[in-house]
Motif scaffolding. Sequence first.
Motif, PDB file in Angstrom:
ATOM      1  N   ALA A 205      -7.000   8.678   3.079  1.00 41.62           N
ATOM      2  CA  ALA A 205      -7.731   9.576   3.834  1.00 41.62           C
ATOM      3  C   ALA A 205      -8.441   8.221   4.530  1.00 41.62           C
ATOM      4  CB  ALA A 205      -8.434  10.322   4.301  1.00 41.62           C
ATOM      5  N   ALA A 206      -9.427   7.774   3.775  1.00 41.45           N
ATOM      6  CA  ALA A 206      -9.279   6.448   4.834  1.00 41.45           C
ATOM      7  C   ALA A 206      -9.224   5.464   4.789  1.00 41.45           C
ATOM      8  CB  ALA A 206     -10.150   5.820   3.699  1.00 41.45           C
ATOM      9  N   PHE A 207      -7.574   4.578   4.478  1.00 41.83           N
ATOM     10  CA  PHE A 207      -6.824   3.580   5.418  1.00 41.83           C
ATOM     11  C   PHE A 207      -6.106   4.241   5.949  1.00 41.83           C
ATOM     12  CE2 PHE A 207      -9.121   0.928   1.417  1.00 41.83           C
ATOM     13  CZ  PHE A 207      -9.062  -0.106   2.330  1.00 41.83           C
ATOM     14  N   GLY A 208      -5.548   5.581   6.504  1.00 42.99           N
ATOM     15  CA  GLY A 208      -4.616   5.563   7.252  1.00 42.99           C
ATOM     16  C   GLY A 208      -5.837   6.454   8.421  1.00 42.99           C
ATOM     17  N   SER A 209      -7.283   6.350   8.224  1.00 46.53           N
ATOM     18  CA  SER A 209      -7.630   6.341   9.720  1.00 46.53           C
ATOM     19  C   SER A 209      -7.490   4.992   9.688  1.00 46.53           C
ATOM     20  CB  SER A 209      -9.119   7.440   9.208  1.00 46.53           C
ATOM     21  OG  SER A 209      -8.970   8.568   8.662  1.00 46.53           O
ATOM     22  N   TYR A 241      -5.092 -10.340  14.887  1.00 43.75           N
ATOM     23  CA  TYR A 241      -6.111  -9.903  14.031  1.00 43.75           C
ATOM     24  C   TYR A 241      -5.988  -8.431  14.265  1.00 43.75           C
ATOM     25  CZ  TYR A 241     -10.548  -8.493  12.328  1.00 43.75           C
ATOM     26  OH  TYR A 241     -11.258  -7.710  11.621  1.00 43.75           O
ATOM     27  N   LEU A 242      -5.792  -7.003  15.461  1.00 46.25           N
ATOM     28  CA  LEU A 242      -5.713  -6.348  15.133  1.00 46.25           C
ATOM     29  C   LEU A 242      -3.968  -5.507  14.210  1.00 46.25           C
ATOM     30  CD1 LEU A 242      -6.931  -5.132  18.769  1.00 46.25           C
ATOM     31  CD2 LEU A 242      -8.072  -5.030  16.469  1.00 46.25           C
ATOM     32  N   ARG A 243      -3.007  -6.718  14.763  1.00 47.83           N
ATOM     33  CA  ARG A 243      -1.630  -6.495  14.298  1.00 47.83           C
ATOM     34  C   ARG A 243      -2.008  -6.626  12.789  1.00 47.83           C
ATOM     35  NH1 ARG A 243       2.652  -6.585  16.973  1.00 47.83           N
ATOM     36  NH2 ARG A 243       4.015  -7.738  15.085  1.00 47.83           N
ATOM     37  N   PHE A 244      -2.712  -7.501  12.229  1.00 46.13           N
ATOM     38  CA  PHE A 244      -3.247  -7.933  10.548  1.00 46.13           C
ATOM     39  C   PHE A 244      -3.986  -7.038  10.037  1.00 46.13           C
ATOM     40  CE2 PHE A 244      -6.454  -9.011   7.988  1.00 46.13           C
ATOM     41  CZ  PHE A 244      -6.320  -9.277   6.963  1.00 46.13           C
ATOM     42  N   VAL A 245      -4.853  -5.941  10.658  1.00 41.00           N
ATOM     43  CA  VAL A 245      -6.216  -4.787  10.151  1.00 41.00           C
ATOM     44  C   VAL A 245      -4.875  -3.492  10.441  1.00 41.00           C
ATOM     45  CG1 VAL A 245      -7.558  -3.791  11.029  1.00 41.00           C
ATOM     46  CG2 VAL A 245      -7.501  -5.622  11.777  1.00 41.00           C
ATOM     47  N   TRP A 246      -4.522  -3.394  11.186  1.00 42.27           N
ATOM     48  CA  TRP A 246      -3.421  -2.188  10.812  1.00 42.27           C
ATOM     49  C   TRP A 246      -2.213  -2.513   9.334  1.00 42.27           C
ATOM     50  CZ3 TRP A 246       1.306  -1.986  13.122  1.00 42.27           C
ATOM     51  CH2 TRP A 246       2.099  -2.775  13.928  1.00 42.27           C
ATOM     52  N   SER A 247      -2.002  -3.392   9.722  1.00 38.33           N
ATOM     53  CA  SER A 247      -0.899  -3.823   8.369  1.00 38.33           C
ATOM     54  C   SER A 247      -1.443  -3.541   7.548  1.00 38.33           C
ATOM     55  CB  SER A 247      -0.023  -5.153   8.863  1.00 38.33           C
ATOM     56  OG  SER A 247       0.148  -5.523  10.883  1.00 38.33           O
ATOM     57  N   LEU A 248      -2.645  -4.267   6.972  1.00 38.81           N
ATOM     58  CA  LEU A 248      -3.363  -4.577   5.389  1.00 38.81           C
ATOM     59  C   LEU A 248      -3.875  -2.710   5.523  1.00 38.81           C
ATOM     60  CD1 LEU A 248      -4.690  -5.315   3.595  1.00 38.81           C
ATOM     61  CD2 LEU A 248      -6.707  -5.148   4.754  1.00 38.81           C
ATOM     62  N   SER A 249      -3.901  -1.874   6.583  1.00 36.35           N
ATOM     63  CA  SER A 249      -4.421  -0.852   6.628  1.00 36.35           C
ATOM     64  C   SER A 249      -3.649  -0.005   6.278  1.00 36.35           C
ATOM     65  CB  SER A 249      -5.416  -0.148   7.457  1.00 36.35           C
ATOM     66  OG  SER A 249      -4.500  -0.054   8.896  1.00 36.35           O
ATOM     67  N   ALA A 250      -2.091   0.135   6.576  1.00 35.34           N
ATOM     68  CA  ALA A 250      -0.859   0.661   6.327  1.00 35.34           C
ATOM     69  C   ALA A 250      -0.242   0.756   5.207  1.00 35.34           C
ATOM     70  CB  ALA A 250       0.489   0.490   7.533  1.00 35.34           C
ATOM     71  N   GLY A 251      -0.350  -1.076   4.801  1.00 35.77           N
ATOM     72  CA  GLY A 251      -0.224  -1.146   3.389  1.00 35.77           C
ATOM     73  C   GLY A 251      -1.207  -0.318   1.786  1.00 35.77           C
ATOM     74  N   VAL A 252      -2.757  -0.786   2.177  1.00 35.76           N
ATOM     75  CA  VAL A 252      -3.337  -0.116   1.226  1.00 35.76           C
ATOM     76  C   VAL A 252      -3.276   1.440   1.205  1.00 35.76           C
ATOM     77  CG1 VAL A 252      -5.472   0.856   0.570  1.00 35.76           C
ATOM     78  CG2 VAL A 252      -5.057  -1.616   1.519  1.00 35.76           C
ATOM     79  N   ALA A 253      -2.468   2.297   1.792  1.00 32.81           N
ATOM     80  CA  ALA A 253      -2.447   4.145   2.722  1.00 32.81           C
ATOM     81  C   ALA A 253      -1.641   4.203   1.795  1.00 32.81           C
ATOM     82  CB  ALA A 253      -2.384   4.255   4.487  1.00 32.81           C
ATOM     83  N   VAL A 254      -0.588   2.933   1.922  1.00 32.04           N
ATOM     84  CA  VAL A 254       1.103   3.998   1.666  1.00 32.04           C
ATOM     85  C   VAL A 254       1.552   3.512  -0.103  1.00 32.04           C
ATOM     86  CG1 VAL A 254       3.080   2.473   0.894  1.00 32.04           C
ATOM     87  CG2 VAL A 254       2.444   3.204   3.643  1.00 32.04           C
ATOM     88  N   THR A 255       0.448   2.341  -0.546  1.00 34.41           N
ATOM     89  CA  THR A 255       0.253   1.849  -1.706  1.00 34.41           C
ATOM     90  C   THR A 255      -0.307   3.450  -2.398  1.00 34.41           C
ATOM     91  OG1 THR A 255       0.571   0.067  -1.825  1.00 34.41           O
ATOM     92  CG2 THR A 255      -0.496   0.286  -3.501  1.00 34.41           C
ATOM     93  N   ALA A 256      -1.833   3.597  -2.321  1.00 36.69           N
ATOM     94  CA  ALA A 256      -2.729   4.875  -2.655  1.00 36.69           C
ATOM     95  C   ALA A 256      -2.070   6.062  -2.712  1.00 36.69           C
ATOM     96  CB  ALA A 256      -3.738   4.405  -1.874  1.00 36.69           C
ATOM     97  N   TYR A 257      -1.385   6.372  -1.759  1.00 33.96           N
ATOM     98  CA  TYR A 257      -0.443   7.151  -1.138  1.00 33.96           C
ATOM     99  C   TYR A 257       0.893   7.354  -2.345  1.00 33.96           C
ATOM    100  CZ  TYR A 257       2.345  11.356   0.359  1.00 33.96           C
ATOM    101  OH  TYR A 257       2.718  12.630  -0.086  1.00 33.96           O
ATOM    102  N   SER A 258       1.705   6.378  -2.708  1.00 27.56           N
ATOM    103  CA  SER A 258       2.919   6.514  -3.553  1.00 27.56           C
ATOM    104  C   SER A 258       2.021   6.915  -4.837  1.00 27.56           C
ATOM    105  CB  SER A 258       3.314   5.379  -3.145  1.00 27.56           C
ATOM    106  OG  SER A 258       3.767   4.845  -2.314  1.00 27.56           O
TER     107      SER A 258
END
Length: 328
Positions: A205-209, A241-258
């Motif tokens: 929820a946190a990193f998806g947000s 920078y914003l591309r980096f943030v949403w790429s990083l957060s998407a990666g963490v969200a996918v990893t945590a969900y998996s």
Amino acid sequence: MTVQPHSSPALAPEATAEAAAVGTHSSPELAPRLPGFRGSFAWGLVRALRPRQWVKNVLVLAAPLAAGEIFNADVMRPTAVAFVLFCLAASAVYLVNDSIDVEEDRRHPRKRFRPIAAGVVPRWLAVAMAAVLFTVALVAAVLLTRPELAFVLASYVVIQLAYCVFLKNQPVIDLAVVASGFLLRGIAGGVAAGLLLSQWFLLVAAFGSLFMVAGKRYSELVLVGDAAATRKTLKEYSASYLRFVWSLSAGVAVTAYSLWAFEMGETQEHVPWSTISIAPFVMAILRYAVDVDKGAAGAPEEIVLRDRVLLFLGVLWVVTMALGVFDV
């Protein structure tokens, strides 16, 4: 002897600068009212509450769904109440925010048509309505559900009001604050129903947000361009920078969900639907990233409803996730 005409060369530049400053800081003109009922005071009040934003509050159903208790009457009732109360609290925050941002909104190509910025709804009335909605939401949370929900709502209100006043101008902090609004919605559903929240649920929820918020800012930066001054923090961010943030957060969200899905799949006796749900979840993230990359994710709730492929993937993910939770 020739008499030179009297002149004041030193004063001319100052006068010119002063005139330019006055022109720069003058209040922008009001946007024209919409024709017919859409431009009326009554419809303006409704629009000022931003009911289209209420779709975000569906997140309060996430925790009960993840726990497999969504159809339990003792869980569904307080969850439904939490949804309604978050709608009230969120609308109150929007009223305050739009009252504070009147001048900035009037310089924005789209926001200038908001009821308060357009002068349809007076600022004093918007603030009064916000105070009433805040009070009703907090009192109802205590009386109709659990005091813990009132604490979550109060935290949301305080954080969002701080954002409206000064945190919105703090780079990075503004991303975290907006993302916390989504996270607190997810927490509210579990708190209202008295459910224990999984650490994996909180991470997703946190990193998806954060992924959605960074994508929203990226879209604003791409679309607004030279008018980025309407939101001060946009001047502090670069597209990379914003591309980096949403790429990083998407990666963490996918990893945590998996990891969460694999953990749930180990306890399922039938088809490992939780593990299968990883596929539509990742595809939905990637599809949403397409909209972000095009600069079309300025309003996440609109993208979800307009992008039919994304909507299909979202429904498919919810279905497979639900089948796994209920071990069908």
